[in-house]
Enzyme design. Structure first.
Site, PDB file in Angstrom:
ATOM      1  N   TYR A 201       0.820  -1.214   0.000  1.00 55.58           N
ATOM      2  CA  TYR A 201       0.000   0.000   0.000  1.00 55.58           C
ATOM      3  C   TYR A 201       0.854   1.263   0.000  1.00 55.58           C
ATOM      4  O   TYR A 201       0.391   2.326  -0.424  1.00 55.58           O
ATOM      5  CB  TYR A 201      -1.032  -0.047   1.140  1.00 55.58           C
ATOM      6  CG  TYR A 201      -2.071  -1.071   0.800  1.00 55.58           C
ATOM      7  CD1 TYR A 201      -3.016  -0.813  -0.200  1.00 55.58           C
ATOM      8  CD2 TYR A 201      -2.037  -2.339   1.343  1.00 55.58           C
ATOM      9  CE1 TYR A 201      -3.919  -1.788  -0.602  1.00 55.58           C
ATOM     10  CE2 TYR A 201      -2.940  -3.319   0.954  1.00 55.58           C
ATOM     11  CZ  TYR A 201      -3.878  -3.031  -0.015  1.00 55.58           C
ATOM     12  OH  TYR A 201      -4.765  -3.990  -0.423  1.00 55.58           O
ATOM     13  N   HIS A 202       2.100   1.143   0.448  1.00 57.76           N
ATOM     14  CA  HIS A 202       3.018   2.278   0.317  1.00 57.76           C
ATOM     15  C   HIS A 202       3.236   2.586  -1.167  1.00 57.76           C
ATOM     16  O   HIS A 202       3.101   3.730  -1.601  1.00 57.76           O
ATOM     17  CB  HIS A 202       4.343   1.964   1.013  1.00 57.76           C
ATOM     18  CG  HIS A 202       5.350   3.058   0.870  1.00 57.76           C
ATOM     19  ND1 HIS A 202       5.261   4.238   1.570  1.00 57.76           N
ATOM     20  CD2 HIS A 202       6.438   3.188   0.073  1.00 57.76           C
ATOM     21  CE1 HIS A 202       6.259   5.037   1.219  1.00 57.76           C
ATOM     22  NE2 HIS A 202       6.985   4.425   0.308  1.00 57.76           N
TER      23      HIS A 202
END
Ligand code: MG
Length: 645
Positions: free
Chosen positions: A293-294
């Site tokens: 998700y980064h």
């Protein structure tokens, strides 16, 4: 009817009744027909001839060149063999919903949009992302075969008919597995996904015979309903909110003809500007502490910027926004291995190198001065690796101990951060070690997300603290995940890191890592506090058959290429094999060797383990001693002594 429509605006003007002007309930009322290029549409519509207005509107969109969607190539777009297959299978209603569920399921001749063969929420949600529609668009453009277009239009209308947007209040769902269909079909993350990719579909299918004026009106009405649904159902936080904001912005940039378009853009920009400050720590890591998700967040911020730029909406993101995106990229590249793999921490999964390279090349266009992006984007042909090696991202708790940037390097990435959310696992102190192309301690991964109790049980196995390379009390999951960095320094050529986590009521776990001469690792784990019980130090190794000498605390890998590693633990009373699995991609898992080295902890007494992790060609032959004496760790490796403080 025609007369009424003609008279209504006139009457409203004469009588000064604003409400009367809104009696137009057609899709044309959603459009700003005063825009240049829409004069004829306005004329036909005012005359009550909506079919003609629709045809003119379609011609307008077919000739429209003022709006761009970066990344969509309509002339002979590239298509992968998988995409071509998904497009072809879709003609028979076998829909590619999720790579974890292959081969694709058959959804019926009369499509059943509620079909749910495995009660994994992702399988039900992601059906409504229609991942096969863009491939159908590409297949249509490449072949000119109208069957793809006719089928897409039919499926599009079928979906609208069978998935009406009824009352929606996500807070009232309770159990997802018994939720009404609307909560799956209209979950805001799925809706936002459709907002983005229906732009692609629109562009691909626009010239098709099946894409006629009547279809256009249905499309626009449905699309507008999507965007408005998002504005009323934003997620409270996290990557979902970022996705929704970026895609609402896309809707506003791509369809400026909608009266609400400026509002959608402004809302998207405002949320992204607000959330980038909130969701990104000062060290550049997105606060869900999940490498997947980064990366997604970087691409969200990045795409929003690109979309606005491409369509002439400049200056809406301050310089600080770009600086933050570059800092996020910096974290991502530091927390990657030389072979373009990334740690499987949290809900990360193996990223496709080709997909990463695509992103890196995009990033390079915005940050051409960044030598590391250039080096990675060009696979070493241009740019260069940074002058530094190891790097600490202290706020988010990602620590990279590295002796190089090329394929001969040794890299440890250790995770010990603050409390995070759903995607982050209770794994503080865990690490991976990559050495010359082999990840010796791949994180267990996540295997699946949520669903019914059977699916959740699978997810929970992979989330356990004990399936990570860290310390547990009685094999339990950590009570607290809030690590602090106590030390980060380099002495001589040795990088030293100390992190501490308040792991359990009455037990703090302090872990110190020495990257000795940046060649091998020594770890000291101390479990301190009032708690009593069985303390275990867990090591989960790469797939393979290591040589075990557990009574001596030793495990040595034996890969035939000579790229091996020795694990030797001092201070354990017992050692035993454990159940071990690693999941590199969703719904796929491999058995792997795992061990627990244990000792009994008395109340108030410390338990201390020392581990030596030695990359070696024939590790079983290595002779190692280690102990803590007179304020230092004293290690002997094949006769050579090291004093570590
Ligand atoms: Mg994990």
């Amino acid at each position: 009817m025609k007369t009424a429509k003609l008279l209504a605006p006139l009457l409203a003007l004469l009588l000064g009744l604003p409400g009367m002007a809104q009696t137009d309930s057609t899709v044309f009322a959603l459009l700003d027909l005063t825009r240049p290029g829409l004069e004829e549409v306005a004329r036909y519509h005012a005359a009550g001839n909506d079919p003609a207005a629709a045809d003119v509107l379609l011609a307008y969109f077919r000739n429209r060149t003022s709006v761009r969607c970066p990344g969509v190539e309509t002339d002979a777009p590239e298509i992968t063999p998988d995409e071509q297959r998904w497009a072809d299978e879709a003609l028979e209603h076998r829909f590619f919903v999720h790579s974890g569920y292959q081969p694709s399921y058959f959804y019926g001749n009369d499509i059943d949009w509620q079909y749910w063969p495995v009660r994994d929420n992702e399988l039900r949600w992601q059906l409504h992302r229609m991942k096969w529609w863009v491939p159908m668009g590409k297949a249509y453009r490449r072949s000119g075969d109208e069957r793809y277009a006719a089928e897409w239009c039919a499926e599009y209308l079928d979906w609208i008919r069978k998935n009406p947007l009824t009352e929606y209040d996500e807070s009232r769902i309770g159990d997802w597995t018994s939720a009404d269909n609307v909560y799956f079909a209209w979950r805001p993350l799925e809706v936002s996904d459709r907002l983005e990719f229906q732009i692609h579909q629109f562009l691909y299918f626009l010239p098709a015979r099946a894409f006629d004026g009547e279809f256009l009106l249905q499309f626009l009405e449905n699309y507008h309903r999507h965007a408005e649904h998002i504005t009323r159902h934003f997620s409270a936080s996290g990557n979902h909110l970022l996705f929704q904001a970026q895609r609402l912005l896309f809707a506003g940039a791509f369809f400026p003809e909608f009266r609400d378009a400026a509002h959608w853009r402004a809302t998207g920009v405002e949320i992204l500007n607000r959330e980038i400050r909130k969701q990104v720590y000062d060290d550049g890591m997105q606060y869900e502490l999940d490498p997947h998700y980064h990366l997604e967040s970087i691409n969200i911020f990045f795409k929003a910027l690109q979309m606005m730029d491409a369509n002439g909406y400049r200056g809406e993101f301050p310089a600080e926004y770009l600086t933050t995106v570059e800092r996020m990229i910096d974290v991502h590249l530091n927390c990657s291995y030389p072979d373009y793999t990334t740690p499987l921490f949290s809900d990360n999964r193996q990223q496709e190198k080709a997909h990463l390279l695509e992103s890196y090349r995009e990033w390079l266009t915005v940050f051409p001065e960044n030598a590391l992006i250039r080096e990675r984007a060009t696979q070493g042909d241009e740019g260069c690796a940074p002058g530094y090696l190891s790097r600490a991202f202290r706020t988010s708790g990602f620590y990279v101990l590295r002796n190089g940037w090329d394929n001969d390097a040794t890299v440890m990435i250790l995770k010990a951060g603050p409390q995070a959310f759903w995607h982050c696992q209770p794994d503080n102190g865990t690490f991976e070690i990559w050495h010359r192309g082999r990840n010796f301690f791949p994180d267990s991964g996540s295997y699946v997300y949520g669903g019914d109790s059977a699916v959740l049980a699978q997810r929970n196995w992979f989330r356990q603290t004990r399936v990570h390379n860290t310390l547990t009390l009685d094999g339990r999951n950590l009570d607290a995940t809030d690590s602090k960095c106590l030390r980060w320094e380099t002495v001589g050529g040795t990088d030293i890191l100390t992190v501490e986590n308040p792991s359990y009521e009455g037990l703090a776990h302090r872990r110190t890592v020495w990257f000795v001469d940046r060649r091998f690792f020594v770890i000291e784990d101390v479990a301190a506090g009032e708690a009593a019980g069985r303390v275990a130090l867990h090591y989960n190794l790469a797939e393979g058959q290591p040589e075990e000498e557990l009574a001596a605390g030793r495990v040595a890998t034996r890969f035939e290429d000579g790229n091996n590693l020795l694990v030797q633990v001092f201070g354990a009373e017992a050692a035993e094999p454990q159940e071990g699995w690693v999941s590199h991609v969703y719904r796929s898992r491999n058995p792997r060797p795992a061990y627990a080295f244990t000792a009994e902890k008395q109340p108030g007494r410390e338990v201390r383990f020392i581990t030596v992790l030695l990359p070696a060609e024939r590790p079983a032959e290595a002779k190692i001693k280690a102990e803590r004496r007179r304020g230092a760790i004293r290690v002997t490796v094949d006769g050579r002594k090291y004093v570590l403080k």
